[in-house]
Design a protein around this motif. Structure first.
Motif, PDB file in Angstrom:
ATOM      1  N   LEU A   1     101.630  54.823   4.529  1.00 45.37           N
ATOM      2  CA  LEU A   1     102.245  54.984   3.215  1.00 45.37           C
ATOM      3  C   LEU A   1     103.617  55.630   3.240  1.00 45.37           C
ATOM      4  O   LEU A   1     104.270  55.743   2.199  1.00 45.37           O
ATOM      5  N   LYS A   2     104.092  56.072   4.420  1.00 44.50           N
ATOM      6  CA  LYS A   2     105.305  56.887   4.468  1.00 44.50           C
ATOM      7  C   LYS A   2     106.510  56.186   5.108  1.00 44.50           C
ATOM      8  O   LYS A   2     107.398  56.824   5.653  1.00 44.50           O
ATOM      9  N   GLY A   3     106.521  54.865   5.046  1.00 45.89           N
ATOM     10  CA  GLY A   3     107.700  54.127   5.483  1.00 45.89           C
ATOM     11  C   GLY A   3     107.681  53.650   6.921  1.00 45.89           C
ATOM     12  O   GLY A   3     108.610  52.963   7.355  1.00 45.89           O
ATOM     13  N   LEU A   4     106.655  54.004   7.682  1.00 47.05           N
ATOM     14  CA  LEU A   4     106.548  53.482   9.045  1.00 47.05           C
ATOM     15  C   LEU A   4     106.304  51.982   9.014  1.00 47.05           C
ATOM     16  O   LEU A   4     105.677  51.459   8.089  1.00 47.05           O
ATOM     17  N   MET A   5     106.794  51.300  10.042  1.00 49.72           N
ATOM     18  CA  MET A   5     106.588  49.859  10.144  1.00 49.72           C
ATOM     19  C   MET A   5     106.222  49.480  11.572  1.00 49.72           C
ATOM     20  O   MET A   5     106.674  50.122  12.518  1.00 49.72           O
ATOM     21  N   VAL A   6     105.419  48.449  11.705  1.00 46.50           N
ATOM     22  CA  VAL A   6     105.130  47.877  13.015  1.00 46.50           C
ATOM     23  C   VAL A   6     106.247  46.894  13.340  1.00 46.50           C
ATOM     24  O   VAL A   6     106.564  46.006  12.552  1.00 46.50           O
ATOM     25  N   ALA A   7     106.871  47.070  14.502  1.00 43.58           N
ATOM     26  CA  ALA A   7     107.970  46.191  14.916  1.00 43.58           C
ATOM     27  C   ALA A   7     107.610  45.519  16.233  1.00 43.58           C
ATOM     28  O   ALA A   7     107.048  46.147  17.136  1.00 43.58           O
ATOM     29  N   PHE A   8     107.926  44.234  16.324  1.00 44.20           N
ATOM     30  CA  PHE A   8     107.826  43.500  17.585  1.00 44.20           C
ATOM     31  C   PHE A   8     109.183  43.567  18.255  1.00 44.20           C
ATOM     32  O   PHE A   8     110.205  43.218  17.656  1.00 44.20           O
ATOM     33  N   LEU A   9     109.232  44.043  19.509  1.00 51.79           N
ATOM     34  CA  LEU A   9     110.485  44.154  20.250  1.00 51.79           C
ATOM     35  C   LEU A   9     110.408  43.264  21.490  1.00 51.79           C
ATOM     36  O   LEU A   9     109.583  43.482  22.374  1.00 51.79           O
ATOM     37  N   ASP A  10     111.291  42.282  21.549  1.00 52.98           N
ATOM     38  CA  ASP A  10     111.306  41.316  22.649  1.00 52.98           C
ATOM     39  C   ASP A  10     112.182  41.852  23.777  1.00 52.98           C
ATOM     40  O   ASP A  10     113.302  41.396  24.002  1.00 52.98           O
ATOM     41  N   VAL A  11     111.660  42.845  24.481  1.00 50.26           N
ATOM     42  CA  VAL A  11     112.417  43.524  25.534  1.00 50.26           C
ATOM     43  C   VAL A  11     111.536  43.680  26.770  1.00 50.26           C
ATOM     44  O   VAL A  11     110.309  43.605  26.686  1.00 50.26           O
ATOM     45  N   ASP A  12     112.183  43.895  27.914  1.00 41.90           N
ATOM     46  CA  ASP A  12     111.436  44.081  29.157  1.00 41.90           C
ATOM     47  C   ASP A  12     110.818  45.475  29.245  1.00 41.90           C
ATOM     48  O   ASP A  12     109.683  45.631  29.683  1.00 41.90           O
ATOM     49  N   GLU A  13     111.587  46.488  28.855  1.00 44.61           N
ATOM     50  CA  GLU A  13     111.130  47.877  28.951  1.00 44.61           C
ATOM     51  C   GLU A  13     111.275  48.533  27.592  1.00 44.61           C
ATOM     52  O   GLU A  13     112.338  49.024  27.226  1.00 44.61           O
TER      53      GLU A  13
ATOM     54  N   GLU B   1     115.040  56.747  12.880  1.00 43.15           N
ATOM     55  CA  GLU B   1     114.494  58.092  13.031  1.00 43.15           C
ATOM     56  C   GLU B   1     113.519  58.181  14.200  1.00 43.15           C
ATOM     57  O   GLU B   1     113.461  59.202  14.886  1.00 43.15           O
ATOM     58  N   ARG B   2     112.780  57.084  14.403  1.00 42.81           N
ATOM     59  CA  ARG B   2     111.762  57.157  15.463  1.00 42.81           C
ATOM     60  C   ARG B   2     111.374  55.770  15.943  1.00 42.81           C
ATOM     61  O   ARG B   2     111.271  54.835  15.153  1.00 42.81           O
ATOM     62  N   VAL B   3     111.195  55.640  17.260  1.00 36.37           N
ATOM     63  CA  VAL B   3     110.607  54.448  17.867  1.00 36.37           C
ATOM     64  C   VAL B   3     109.445  54.931  18.725  1.00 36.37           C
ATOM     65  O   VAL B   3     109.637  55.636  19.710  1.00 36.37           O
TER      66      VAL B   3
ATOM     67  N   LYS C   1     110.523  53.883  12.422  1.00 33.22           N
ATOM     68  CA  LYS C   1     110.856  54.610  11.185  1.00 33.22           C
ATOM     69  C   LYS C   1     112.355  54.562  10.996  1.00 33.22           C
ATOM     70  O   LYS C   1     113.129  55.014  11.841  1.00 33.22           O
ATOM     71  N   LEU C   2     112.788  53.978   9.876  1.00 32.01           N
ATOM     72  CA  LEU C   2     114.197  53.870   9.555  1.00 32.01           C
ATOM     73  C   LEU C   2     114.589  54.922   8.527  1.00 32.01           C
ATOM     74  O   LEU C   2     113.780  55.281   7.650  1.00 32.01           O
ATOM     75  N   GLN C   3     115.809  55.397   8.619  1.00 32.98           N
ATOM     76  CA  GLN C   3     116.299  56.378   7.655  1.00 32.98           C
ATOM     77  C   GLN C   3     116.349  55.751   6.262  1.00 32.98           C
ATOM     78  O   GLN C   3     116.813  54.631   6.077  1.00 32.98           O
ATOM     79  N   GLY C   4     115.841  56.506   5.289  1.00 30.49           N
ATOM     80  CA  GLY C   4     115.854  56.048   3.905  1.00 30.49           C
ATOM     81  C   GLY C   4     114.672  55.196   3.518  1.00 30.49           C
ATOM     82  O   GLY C   4     114.509  54.855   2.339  1.00 30.49           O
ATOM     83  N   ILE C   5     113.843  54.847   4.469  1.00 31.34           N
ATOM     84  CA  ILE C   5     112.630  54.072   4.181  1.00 31.34           C
ATOM     85  C   ILE C   5     111.457  55.034   4.312  1.00 31.34           C
ATOM     86  O   ILE C   5     110.958  55.292   5.419  1.00 31.34           O
ATOM     87  N   ASP C   6     111.021  55.595   3.170  1.00 31.27           N
ATOM     88  CA  ASP C   6     110.050  56.695   3.196  1.00 31.27           C
ATOM     89  C   ASP C   6     108.743  56.385   2.483  1.00 31.27           C
ATOM     90  O   ASP C   6     107.856  57.242   2.405  1.00 31.27           O
ATOM     91  N   THR C   7     108.619  55.186   1.947  1.00 34.65           N
ATOM     92  CA  THR C   7     107.387  54.809   1.255  1.00 34.65           C
ATOM     93  C   THR C   7     107.008  53.388   1.640  1.00 34.65           C
ATOM     94  O   THR C   7     107.845  52.602   2.120  1.00 34.65           O
ATOM     95  N   ILE C   8     105.752  53.032   1.397  1.00 38.64           N
ATOM     96  CA  ILE C   8     105.317  51.671   1.681  1.00 38.64           C
ATOM     97  C   ILE C   8     106.035  50.672   0.776  1.00 38.64           C
ATOM     98  O   ILE C   8     106.307  49.536   1.161  1.00 38.64           O
TER      99      ILE C   8
END
Length: 201
Positions: A18-30, A57-59, A70-77
């Motif tokens: 509920l606090k703006g976190l998101m699941v992200a897919f990252l197409d990277v080796d590491e 803010e956070r990965v 977590k992106l800055q300014g995105i604090d709610t669902i």
């Protein structure tokens, strides 16, 4: 910043909590190398081709290719929900450094393809990143030839000479030049050895 100045990092899958976190897919080796990422560009589904910058803010890696973002300014669902399915981009200049025997696809567009046995063949025109494998497209005698990006076929790239060295299997070029073979418009028609490692040499 435009799409041409960036590389595709991944995409946002869905909000998380509920606090703006998101699941992200990252197409990277590491994925761990992106823990300290400070900013990212988003291409929203509602505005294709337009990039919007966000502070990070956070990965927090969850699997080999997924992280909580977590992106800055995105604090709610409610704020996170419109970002679902957005593409994530970073500036090309921020690409991690590669080992000496590796290269990024965009770096070798326009390079001359040199075969170990046949010598100079043609020019690298594009890369197709497909689920099965990545393919390098070369213009040879007026035809598009697709070469699987695998260690067995692609040796290395020489930045100073603007050449990429290959060792093509016998008969591969004949497949594309034979009058009996129709022009291949779809790159995924080519079947080559399976290898998912991009740009390894």
């Amino acid at each position: 910043m435009t799409l041409d100045d960036c590389y595709l990092l991944g995409s946002i899958v869905k909000p998380h909590g509920l606090k703006g976190l998101m699941v992200a897919f990252l197409d990277v080796d590491e994925l761990d190398t992106y823990r300290k990422m400070k900013s990212v560009f988003l291409e929203l589904p509602t505005a294709p081709g337009k990039l919007t910058s966000f502070g990070v803010e956070r990965v927090q890696p969850q699997t080999d290719d997924r992280a909580l973002l977590k992106l800055q300014g995105i604090d709610t669902i409610e704020a996170a929900e419109p970002l679902r399915n957005a593409n994530l981009y970073r500036a090309l200049e921020e690409l991690p450094a590669l080992d000496e025997d590796q290269f990024y696809f965009h770096d070798v567009i326009g390079y001359v393809v040199v075969d170990e046995q046949l010598g100079e063949l043609g020019i690298v025109e594009a890369f197709y990143e497909l689920p099965q494998q990545d393919l390098m497209a070369m213009r040879y005698k007026g035809k598009e030839v697709l070469i699987p990006v695998v260690d067995e076929l692609i040796s290395h790239a020489d930045e100073d000479e603007k050449k990429i060295y290959v060792n093509l299997p016998e008969g591969l070029l004949d497949v594309y030049l034979s009058p009996a073979s129709r022009e291949r418009d779809e790159p995924d028609e080519f079947v080559g050895p399976d290898d998912e490692s991009p740009a390894q040499a």
